[in-house]
Design a protein around this motif. Structure first.
Motif, mmCIF file in Angstrom:
data_model
loop_
_atom_site.group_PDB
_atom_site.id
_atom_site.type_symbol
_atom_site.label_atom_id
_atom_site.label_comp_id
_atom_site.label_asym_id
_atom_site.label_seq_id
_atom_site.Cartn_x
_atom_site.Cartn_y
_atom_site.Cartn_z
ATOM 1 N N LEU A 222 0.809 -1.215 0.000
ATOM 2 C CA LEU A 222 0.000 0.000 0.000
ATOM 3 C C LEU A 222 0.846 1.271 0.000
ATOM 4 O O LEU A 222 0.319 2.354 0.216
ATOM 5 N N TYR A 223 2.169 1.155 -0.257
ATOM 6 C CA TYR A 223 3.056 2.308 -0.093
ATOM 7 C C TYR A 223 2.636 3.482 -0.972
ATOM 8 O O TYR A 223 2.824 4.634 -0.602
ATOM 9 N N ASN A 224 2.072 3.210 -2.142
ATOM 10 C CA ASN A 224 1.695 4.291 -3.044
ATOM 11 C C ASN A 224 0.184 4.350 -3.228
ATOM 12 O O ASN A 224 -0.324 4.854 -4.218
ATOM 13 N N SER A 225 -0.520 3.841 -2.217
ATOM 14 C CA SER A 225 -1.970 3.728 -2.336
ATOM 15 C C SER A 225 -2.673 4.939 -1.740
ATOM 16 O O SER A 225 -2.268 5.477 -0.713
ATOM 17 N N THR A 226 -3.752 5.348 -2.382
ATOM 18 C CA THR A 226 -4.598 6.412 -1.831
ATOM 19 C C THR A 226 -5.887 5.832 -1.247
ATOM 20 O O THR A 226 -6.843 6.559 -1.002
ATOM 21 N N LYS A 227 -5.885 4.512 -1.037
ATOM 22 C CA LYS A 227 -7.010 3.901 -0.339
ATOM 23 C C LYS A 227 -6.916 4.249 1.145
ATOM 24 O O LYS A 227 -5.827 4.404 1.691
ATOM 25 N N THR A 228 -8.046 4.370 1.792
ATOM 26 C CA THR A 228 -8.032 4.676 3.221
ATOM 27 C C THR A 228 -7.415 3.521 3.998
ATOM 28 O O THR A 228 -7.747 2.356 3.783
ATOM 29 N N LYS A 229 -6.514 3.881 4.902
ATOM 30 C CA LYS A 229 -5.787 2.886 5.688
ATOM 31 C C LYS A 229 -5.902 3.234 7.172
ATOM 32 O O LYS A 229 -5.942 4.409 7.527
ATOM 33 N N LEU A 230 -5.954 2.217 8.010
ATOM 34 C CA LEU A 230 -5.856 2.414 9.451
ATOM 35 C C LEU A 230 -4.390 2.353 9.828
ATOM 36 O O LEU A 230 -3.691 1.400 9.472
ATOM 37 N N CYS A 231 -3.902 3.352 10.558
ATOM 38 C CA CYS A 231 -2.479 3.459 10.856
ATOM 39 C C CYS A 231 -2.276 3.753 12.337
ATOM 40 O O CYS A 231 -2.982 4.579 12.912
#
Length: 311
Positions: A222-231
């Protein structure tokens, strides 16, 4: 400290294989970055901190806290394993004193620091306890022989590894540096260059010994992803500025302030990256994971956070 010992003793190849499992072993360990200064002895053309975007304008010398101020406020924070970045951290007046005091009299630990080895050798010797130093070689400013001599001098007192960025001008030189470092039993990290509109050729990618842990596409889908992520940045990882401002991550620093990331973040509320200032009595870390749709491109952030796509 176990982590410092392992960092020195475990071979680079094994460390990179273990990195993806770090949070399985230490799910709740708190890590932090301290940037005591954003001033630097160099101004490398490819540096996002001091050249492409000058954080020294946002956090000038006048805002930097003294070692005494840092030591006082750090005692109020939860136990943290810190890494020291910058700028060139040895430009900060009192860095050896600060490190020695944290190491001897604090509940915190120092995992290591990054330096370009441009400062007088006596400063490195003033740090009493052996520690890990990532020494960056910047050929725009440093002479090869002088740099290698300085690295070998520091190696007498600390555990060292050398970093070099694979900018186009460095590519022909990297095999030579790799050979020299191997002869002296020093780890070499080759960082990829993320220049605007620049990509490596297939032959370069095959020949360059870019460190696996620096290749984001291999480590993190997901390093270049613009999907919503929980961090979990802001919960088990945070980043301190020279005046005590705290952000969730180094990536968040760029999204908040860098012109290089302004267009990426123009439709996004970057306030989620801001934690406040550690010198405020009300300061606290986040209690919940943040929902972040931004690309996570800093390998240090990925090392010390848990990032999951929202289903």
């Amino acid at each position: 400290m176990l982590l410092t010992y392992l960092q020195e003793k475990i071979p680079l190849s094994l460390k990179t294989k273990l990195k993806p499992f770090y949070r399985l072993i230490y799910p709740n360990r708190l890590h932090g970055i301290i940037n005591p200064t954003f001033r630097c002895t160099y101004k490398c053309s490819y540096c996002p901190v001091c050249s492409q975007f000058d954080y020294g304008n946002i956090y000038p010398k006048s805002c930097e806290k003294t070692p005494e101020e840092w030591l006082k406020v750090l005692e109020k924070l939860p136990q943290t394993t810190f890494f020291i970045l910058g700028g060139e951290p040895f430009l900060y007046n009192g860095l050896p004193e600060l490190i020695n005091q944290i190491s001897d009299n604090s509940k915190h630990n120092i995992l290591g620091l990054v330096t370009n080895a441009s400062m007088p050798i006596d400063l490195y010797k003033q740090i009493k306890n052996k520690m890990h130093m990532n020494i960056s070689f910047h050929r725009e400013f440093a002479q090869e022989d002088e740099f290698i001599e300085k690295v070998l001098q520091i190696k007498d007192y600390h555990h060292v590894a050398v970093n070099i960025v694979a900018i186009p001008d460095n590519i022909p030189f990297i095999p030579k540096l790799q050979k020299i470092m191997k002869q002296n039993n020093i780890e070499l990290h080759v960082d990829p260059y993320f220049g605007k509109d620049y990509t490596y050729s297939e032959d370069e990618l095959k020949s360059l010994p870019i460190s696996y842990e620096r290749v984001r596409s291999k480590r993190y889908k997901l390093y270049n992803s613009t999907k919503t992520k929980l961090c979990t940045a802001g919960q088990n990882y945070y980043c301190l500025m020279p005046n005590g401002d705290a952000l969730t991550c180094t990536t968040g620093l760029d999204y908040c302030y860098s012109d290089l990331r302004k267009d990426d973040a123009k439709d996004f509320d970057t306030e989620i990256f801001k934690l406040g200032n550690v010198f405020d009595d009300t300061f606290k870390l986040k209690e919940e994971k943040i929902k972040c749709p931004m690309s996570c491109y800093s390998h240090c952030d990925m090392d010390y956070t848990i990032i999951k796509e929202v289903k």
